[in-house]
Design a protein around this motif. Structure first.
Motif, PDB file in Angstrom:
ATOM      1  N   ARG A  10      -2.806   5.338  34.659  1.00 21.30           N
ATOM      2  CA  ARG A  10      -4.060   4.797  35.184  1.00 21.30           C
ATOM      3  C   ARG A  10      -5.041   5.916  35.533  1.00 21.30           C
ATOM      4  NH1 ARG A  10      -4.344   0.672  32.817  1.00 21.30           N
ATOM      5  NH2 ARG A  10      -2.879  -0.956  33.301  1.00 21.30           N
ATOM      6  N   LEU A  11      -4.540   7.009  36.088  1.00 24.54           N
ATOM      7  CA  LEU A  11      -5.379   8.143  36.488  1.00 24.54           C
ATOM      8  C   LEU A  11      -4.752   9.428  35.987  1.00 24.54           C
ATOM      9  CD1 LEU A  11      -5.875   7.134  40.235  1.00 24.54           C
ATOM     10  CD2 LEU A  11      -7.551   6.856  38.412  1.00 24.54           C
ATOM     11  N   GLN A  12      -5.592  10.420  35.786  1.00 21.63           N
ATOM     12  CA  GLN A  12      -5.075  11.739  35.427  1.00 21.63           C
ATOM     13  C   GLN A  12      -5.898  12.793  36.143  1.00 21.63           C
ATOM     14  OE1 GLN A  12      -6.192  11.289  31.096  1.00 21.63           O
ATOM     15  NE2 GLN A  12      -6.678  13.451  31.355  1.00 21.63           N
ATOM     16  N   SER A  13      -5.235  13.879  36.487  1.00 14.97           N
ATOM     17  CA  SER A  13      -5.912  15.005  37.129  1.00 14.97           C
ATOM     18  C   SER A  13      -5.369  16.281  36.503  1.00 14.97           C
ATOM     19  CB  SER A  13      -5.632  15.003  38.631  1.00 14.97           C
ATOM     20  OG  SER A  13      -6.217  16.133  39.230  1.00 14.97           O
ATOM     21  N   PRO A  14      -6.222  17.115  35.926  1.00 13.44           N
ATOM     22  CA  PRO A  14      -7.669  17.096  35.823  1.00 13.44           C
ATOM     23  C   PRO A  14      -8.189  15.926  34.981  1.00 13.44           C
ATOM     24  CG  PRO A  14      -6.797  19.276  35.265  1.00 13.44           C
ATOM     25  CD  PRO A  14      -5.653  18.349  35.386  1.00 13.44           C
ATOM     26  N   ASP A  15      -9.459  15.610  35.179  1.00 11.57           N
ATOM     27  CA  ASP A  15     -10.108  14.491  34.509  1.00 11.57           C
ATOM     28  C   ASP A  15     -10.268  14.728  33.010  1.00 11.57           C
ATOM     29  OD1 ASP A  15     -10.459  13.004  36.855  1.00 11.57           O
ATOM     30  OD2 ASP A  15     -12.325  14.060  37.326  1.00 11.57           O
ATOM     31  N   PRO A  16     -10.310  13.639  32.219  1.00 12.45           N
ATOM     32  CA  PRO A  16     -10.556  13.755  30.772  1.00 12.45           C
ATOM     33  C   PRO A  16     -11.881  14.456  30.506  1.00 12.45           C
ATOM     34  CG  PRO A  16      -9.997  11.486  31.376  1.00 12.45           C
ATOM     35  CD  PRO A  16     -10.160  12.248  32.650  1.00 12.45           C
ATOM     36  N   GLY A  17     -11.906  15.291  29.481  1.00  8.37           N
ATOM     37  CA  GLY A  17     -13.122  16.000  29.096  1.00  8.37           C
ATOM     38  C   GLY A  17     -13.345  17.307  29.826  1.00  8.37           C
ATOM     39  N   ALA A  18     -12.588  17.546  30.910  1.00  9.51           N
ATOM     40  CA  ALA A  18     -12.742  18.799  31.664  1.00  9.51           C
ATOM     41  C   ALA A  18     -12.184  19.961  30.855  1.00  9.51           C
ATOM     42  CB  ALA A  18     -12.011  18.699  33.001  1.00  9.51           C
ATOM     43  N   SER A  19     -12.818  21.120  30.972  1.00  5.49           N
ATOM     44  CA  SER A  19     -12.312  22.340  30.344  1.00  5.49           C
ATOM     45  C   SER A  19     -11.351  22.981  31.338  1.00  5.49           C
ATOM     46  CB  SER A  19     -13.472  23.285  30.029  1.00  5.49           C
ATOM     47  OG  SER A  19     -12.987  24.419  29.345  1.00  5.49           O
ATOM     48  N   VAL A  20     -10.095  23.104  30.926  1.00  3.38           N
ATOM     49  CA  VAL A  20      -9.027  23.511  31.835  1.00  3.38           C
ATOM     50  C   VAL A  20      -8.281  24.720  31.277  1.00  3.38           C
ATOM     51  CG1 VAL A  20      -6.903  22.715  32.957  1.00  3.38           C
ATOM     52  CG2 VAL A  20      -8.740  21.100  32.524  1.00  3.38           C
ATOM     53  N   ARG A  21      -7.937  25.663  32.178  1.00  2.00           N
ATOM     54  CA  ARG A  21      -7.085  26.788  31.767  1.00  2.00           C
ATOM     55  C   ARG A  21      -5.708  26.262  31.399  1.00  2.00           C
ATOM     56  NH1 ARG A  21      -7.785  32.200  35.278  1.00  2.00           N
ATOM     57  NH2 ARG A  21      -5.947  32.665  34.066  1.00  2.00           N
ATOM     58  N   THR A  50      -9.822  21.464  26.305  1.00  2.00           N
ATOM     59  CA  THR A  50     -10.531  20.277  26.778  1.00  2.00           C
ATOM     60  C   THR A  50      -9.486  19.193  27.028  1.00  2.00           C
ATOM     61  OG1 THR A  50     -12.508  20.854  25.538  1.00  2.00           O
ATOM     62  CG2 THR A  50     -12.299  18.560  26.241  1.00  2.00           C
ATOM     63  N   MET A  51      -9.451  18.718  28.261  1.00  2.00           N
ATOM     64  CA  MET A  51      -8.436  17.744  28.668  1.00  2.00           C
ATOM     65  C   MET A  51      -8.615  16.432  27.894  1.00  2.00           C
ATOM     66  SD  MET A  51      -5.826  17.156  30.546  1.00  2.00           S
ATOM     67  CE  MET A  51      -5.876  18.710  31.398  1.00  2.00           C
ATOM     68  N   PRO A  52      -7.564  16.004  27.175  1.00  2.00           N
ATOM     69  CA  PRO A  52      -7.657  14.731  26.449  1.00  2.00           C
ATOM     70  C   PRO A  52      -7.573  13.553  27.429  1.00  2.00           C
ATOM     71  CG  PRO A  52      -5.461  15.644  26.224  1.00  2.00           C
ATOM     72  CD  PRO A  52      -6.280  16.666  26.967  1.00  2.00           C
ATOM     73  N   ASP A  53      -8.063  12.411  27.012  1.00  2.00           N
ATOM     74  CA  ASP A  53      -7.987  11.202  27.828  1.00  2.00           C
ATOM     75  C   ASP A  53      -6.692  10.480  27.479  1.00  2.00           C
ATOM     76  OD1 ASP A  53      -8.337   8.893  29.286  1.00  2.00           O
ATOM     77  OD2 ASP A  53     -10.317   8.427  28.462  1.00  2.00           O
ATOM     78  N   VAL A  54      -5.738  10.481  28.408  1.00  2.00           N
ATOM     79  CA  VAL A  54      -4.451   9.826  28.163  1.00  2.00           C
ATOM     80  C   VAL A  54      -4.302   8.557  29.008  1.00  2.00           C
ATOM     81  CG1 VAL A  54      -3.282  11.925  27.402  1.00  2.00           C
ATOM     82  CG2 VAL A  54      -3.238  11.315  29.831  1.00  2.00           C
ATOM     83  N   ARG A  55      -5.392   8.167  29.676  1.00  2.00           N
ATOM     84  CA  ARG A  55      -5.347   6.935  30.471  1.00  2.00           C
ATOM     85  C   ARG A  55      -5.134   5.742  29.547  1.00  2.00           C
ATOM     86  NH1 ARG A  55     -10.984   7.845  33.346  1.00  2.00           N
ATOM     87  NH2 ARG A  55     -11.386   8.138  31.128  1.00  2.00           N
ATOM     88  N   GLY A  56      -4.307   4.812  30.000  1.00  2.00           N
ATOM     89  CA  GLY A  56      -4.010   3.624  29.197  1.00  2.00           C
ATOM     90  C   GLY A  56      -2.799   3.805  28.286  1.00  2.00           C
ATOM     91  N   GLN A  57      -2.345   5.038  28.124  1.00  2.00           N
ATOM     92  CA  GLN A  57      -1.158   5.296  27.293  1.00  2.00           C
ATOM     93  C   GLN A  57       0.106   5.145  28.143  1.00  2.00           C
ATOM     94  OE1 GLN A  57      -1.249   9.096  25.300  1.00  2.00           O
ATOM     95  NE2 GLN A  57      -3.381   8.866  24.659  1.00  2.00           N
ATOM     96  N   SER A  58       1.241   5.009  27.468  1.00  2.00           N
ATOM     97  CA  SER A  58       2.506   4.999  28.207  1.00  2.00           C
ATOM     98  C   SER A  58       2.722   6.391  28.779  1.00  2.00           C
ATOM     99  CB  SER A  58       3.666   4.617  27.284  1.00  2.00           C
ATOM    100  OG  SER A  58       3.974   5.695  26.416  1.00  2.00           O
TER     101      SER A  58
END
Length: 133
Positions: free
Chosen positions: A106-117, A69-77
């Motif tokens: 500011r943005l990340q891809s894949p999005d936070p919360g997405a289930s990613v291989r 599950t992709m963590p939310d790293v937006r807002g971090q350095s």
């Protein structure tokens, strides 16, 4: 007896073939990026090997690709975000179309919360793109 070719077969099919060969089998499970869940990844004996009844064989059954599950790293350095993602096993690409003034994600891809291989079918780490400002 001859070791049957069970790689890529379902666990049920492998069980039947190994029982017919009267081999003592131990099953384990592991993640596989190239073998679908429930199929045989490998065995400790090569197909065609000459064995005796009761010989031990360990068979690895695929759990499929490892998902995270992709963590939310937006807002971090960008450094902290990269460390977090690399620790999980991802490859990180930094994109700074406006320049890296604050080094903040500011943005990340894949999005936070997405289930990613975690890896593609060739075993290469999934790339996470971080857009920083």
């Amino acid at each position: 007896v001859s070791m049957p070719d069970i790689t890529g077969k379902s666990k049920a099919s492998a069980e039947q073939q190994l029982a017919e060969a009267q081999l003592k089998v131990t099953y384990t499970e592991d993640w596989s990026d190239s073998v679908e869940s429930g199929k045989v990844v490998s065995a400790t004996q090569q197909a065609g090997a000459q064995l005796h009844w009761g010989d031990a064989v360990t068979v690895v059954i695929s759990k499929g690709p490892q998902m995270v599950t992709m963590p939310d790293v937006r807002g971090q350095s960008s450094d902290d975000a990269s460390k977090t993602l690399k620790a999980l096993g991802f490859e990180v690409k930094i994109s700074a179309p406006l320049g890296e003034l604050t080094h903040t994600v500011r943005l990340q891809s894949p999005d936070p919360g997405a289930s990613v291989r975690l890896r593609d079918s060739n075993g290469k780490a999934t790339v996470v793109t971080l857009t920083v400002v």
